[in-house]
Design an enzyme around this catalytic site. Structure first.
Site, PDB file in Angstrom:
ATOM      1  N   GLU A 153       0.702  -1.191   0.077  1.00  9.70           N
ATOM      2  CA  GLU A 153      -0.065   0.011  -0.151  1.00  9.70           C
ATOM      3  C   GLU A 153       0.780   1.132  -0.026  1.00  9.70           C
ATOM      4  O   GLU A 153       1.861   1.433   0.825  1.00  9.70           O
ATOM      5  CB  GLU A 153      -0.925   0.115   1.317  1.00  9.70           C
ATOM      6  N   GLU A 200      -2.578  11.872   2.703  1.00 13.29           N
ATOM      7  CA  GLU A 200      -3.381  11.033   4.045  1.00 13.29           C
ATOM      8  C   GLU A 200      -2.969  12.395   4.996  1.00 13.29           C
ATOM      9  O   GLU A 200      -1.919  12.157   5.478  1.00 13.29           O
ATOM     10  CB  GLU A 200      -3.152   9.812   4.256  1.00 13.29           C
TER      11      GLU A 200
END
Length: 383
Positions: free
Chosen positions: A133, A138
Site C-alpha cells: 500500500e 493522507e
C-alpha cells in the site's frame, strides 16, 4: 549498507533522465468512467462513514464534475445525522492497475479537512493488505501537514531520511501498523492553506529502484508538469529530491508490491482520526463530549463538512515502458487493464510514441549498465 544506498541513489539519479509516456488521463466529463464506487460501510478503517454507490453519489451530489470541469468528491454536508447512523461519503478505485515503471500525477485545487475528516489518495495491490500500500495524500482532523507512507508485509524497511526532503517517522519497519511514515515539511500541503495557495500537485514514481513521492504547492509546480497536456510525455529529470523516498536497497519493491489500483476516499473518525488521544490533540474543543462521532458525525452537516471535499483537476498516469495499442480493449470497456508494460486502448494519446519508445529503450539499457557497474566498483572497493 552505505554502499548499497549509494548504488541505489546513483541508479535513481540516472533513471530520472528517462521520459514517461502517457497512459491515461482521468479528467473532465469522463473522470468517473473508469472508477468503481465502493458502495458500503467503511469496514477498512472502522470509520463512521458509508461509501455510497455511484448512483447514490450522483443523486446526492457527492460525486460530480463541476462547471470548471473539475471532479468533486465530498462528504454529505446536508443531512442531519441521527445518533447510531453513519454519514454518507465516497470511495472510488481505478479499474486500471499500474505496474512497476509507472508514474502517477494528481492535480488538485482543494483537499478535504476538518475535525473527524480523514481523506486519502493511495494505492493498493489486489490482495490488500498483503500486496503493498502506498499512501500519497493522507491526513486527519486539523493536523498541519500531509503525511506519506508505505505498508508492507515483514521484511521491508525504510532507510531513514536518505534522499528525501520529508521527515521520517519513528517506525522504519513498514510491516508495523503505522507503516513507514514520512511527514511533509513544505508549507501548504493540507488544511485551508493548500487551497489558499491555489492547490498543488503530487507525483508518485512506482519503480523497481524505489517508490518516490513529490509535492509542489501551486507556485512551485515545475514547468514539465504545467506545460504538459493529456497526450504529451513527461520528463522528471528536473524535479529534484523527492519529498518521500523508499529505496529498494532496504525494501525490495518488486517483492513487496504487486500492480497497484489507485484510490480516492474520505472517511470520518475511525481508527486514526477518531482515537481519543489523537482526536483531542487538534479537535478537543470541537464539541461538548470530546468524542469524534458524537461531536462531528451526529447532527447537521453544515458548516461542519463544508470543506470536506476533493476538487481534482486531473489524474494522469504514465509509464517508462513501451506503449502498444490493444486489439481487444476499447475506451468504453469496463475490463480492468494492467499498465506498466502497458496495453493502451487509445494509442492516439501517445505523443511521438515511436521515437520516445526507442529513446527510452536505449536509455534504460544504458542506465542499467551504469548502475550495475557502480555496484561492482563499490563491491570491489574501486570507487
Amino acid at each position: 549498507m552505505t554502499r548499497l544506498l549509494f548504488a541505489a541513489a546513483l541508479y535513481i539519479f540516472l533513471s530520472r533522465a528517462v521520459a514517461f509516456n502517457i497512459i491515461r488521463e482521468y479528467a473532465g466529463s469522463t473522470f468517473f468512467d473508469r472508477w468503481d464506487f465502493y458502495g458500503g460501510l467503511d469496514n477498512t478503517t472502522l470509520g463512521n462513514a458509508t461509501w455510497v454507490s455511484q448512483s447514490d453519489a450522483t443523486s446526492q451530489g457527492l460525486a460530480y464534475v463541476n462547471s470548471d470541469g473539475h471532479a468533486i468528491i465530498k462528504v454529505d454536508n446536508t443531512t442531519n445525522v441521527q445518533y447510531g447512523q453513519t454519514r454518507n461519503s465516497v470511495r472510488i478505485t481505478t479499474q486500471d492497475t499500474y505496474e512497476l515503471g509507472s508514474l502517477w500525477i494528481i492535480d488538485l485545487s482543494h483537499i478535504p479537512y476538518g475535525c473527524s475528516v480523514w481523506p486519502a489518495f493511495w494505492s493498493f495491490g489486489p490482495n490488500w493488505p498483503y500486496d503493498g500500500e502506498i499512501d500519497i495524500i493522507e491526513a486527519i482532523n486539523m493536523m498541519g501537514n500531509n503525511q506519506m507512507a508505505i505498508h508492507t508485509t515483514p521484511g521491508c524497511t525504510h532507510s531513514g531520511n536518505a534522499n528525501q526532503l520529508g521527515v521520517t517517522g519513528s517506525t522504519t519497519d513498514c510491516s508495523l501498523g503505522p507503516g513507514c511514515i514520512v511527514t511533509e515539511t513544505s508549507p501548504n500541503s493540507y488544511l485551508d492553506g493548500f487551497a489558499e495557495a491555489g492547490g498543488g500537485v503530487w507525483a508518485t514514481q512506482f519503480d523497481s529502484s524505489g517508490i518516490f513521492i513529490w509535492f509542489w504547492s501551486r507556485p512551485d509546480v515545475p514547468p514539465s508538469i504545467t506545460q504538459a497536456n493529456s497526450t504529451s510525455s513527461i520528463d522528471i529529470s528536473q524535479w529534484g529530491t523527492p519529498h518521500a523516498s523508499y529505496l529498494s536497497a532496504t525494501c525490495n519493491i518488486s517483492q513487496f508490491f504487486t500492480p497497484q489500483n489507485l484510490v480516492l476516499d474520505i472517511t470520518l473518525c475511525g481508527d486514526w482520526a477518531g482515537v481519543p488521544s489523537i482526536y483531542d490533540s487538534t479537535c478537543a474543543n470541537s464539541g461538548p463530549t470530546g468524542l469524534c462521532y458524537n461531536d462531528c458525525v451526529v447532527g447537521p452537516g453544515s458548516p461542519r463538512y463544508d470543506d470536506a471535499y476533493f476538487d481534482i483537476t486531473y489524474i494522469r498516469t504514465y509509464t517508462n515502458a513501451s506503449v502498444t495499442p490493444s486489439s481487444t480493449t476499447t475506451p468504453a470497456s469496463t475490463t480492468s487493464l494492467t499498465f506498466g508494460t502497458p496495453v493502451l486502448p487509445r494509442p492516439t494519446q501517445v505523443s511521438g510514441g515511436i521515437s520516445i519508445r526507442s529513446k527510452n529503450d536505449f536509455m534504460m539499457a544504458l542506465l542499467m549498465t551504469l548502475a550495475a557497474s557502480s555496484t561492482v566498483l563499490l563491491r570491489d572497493k574501486l570507487y
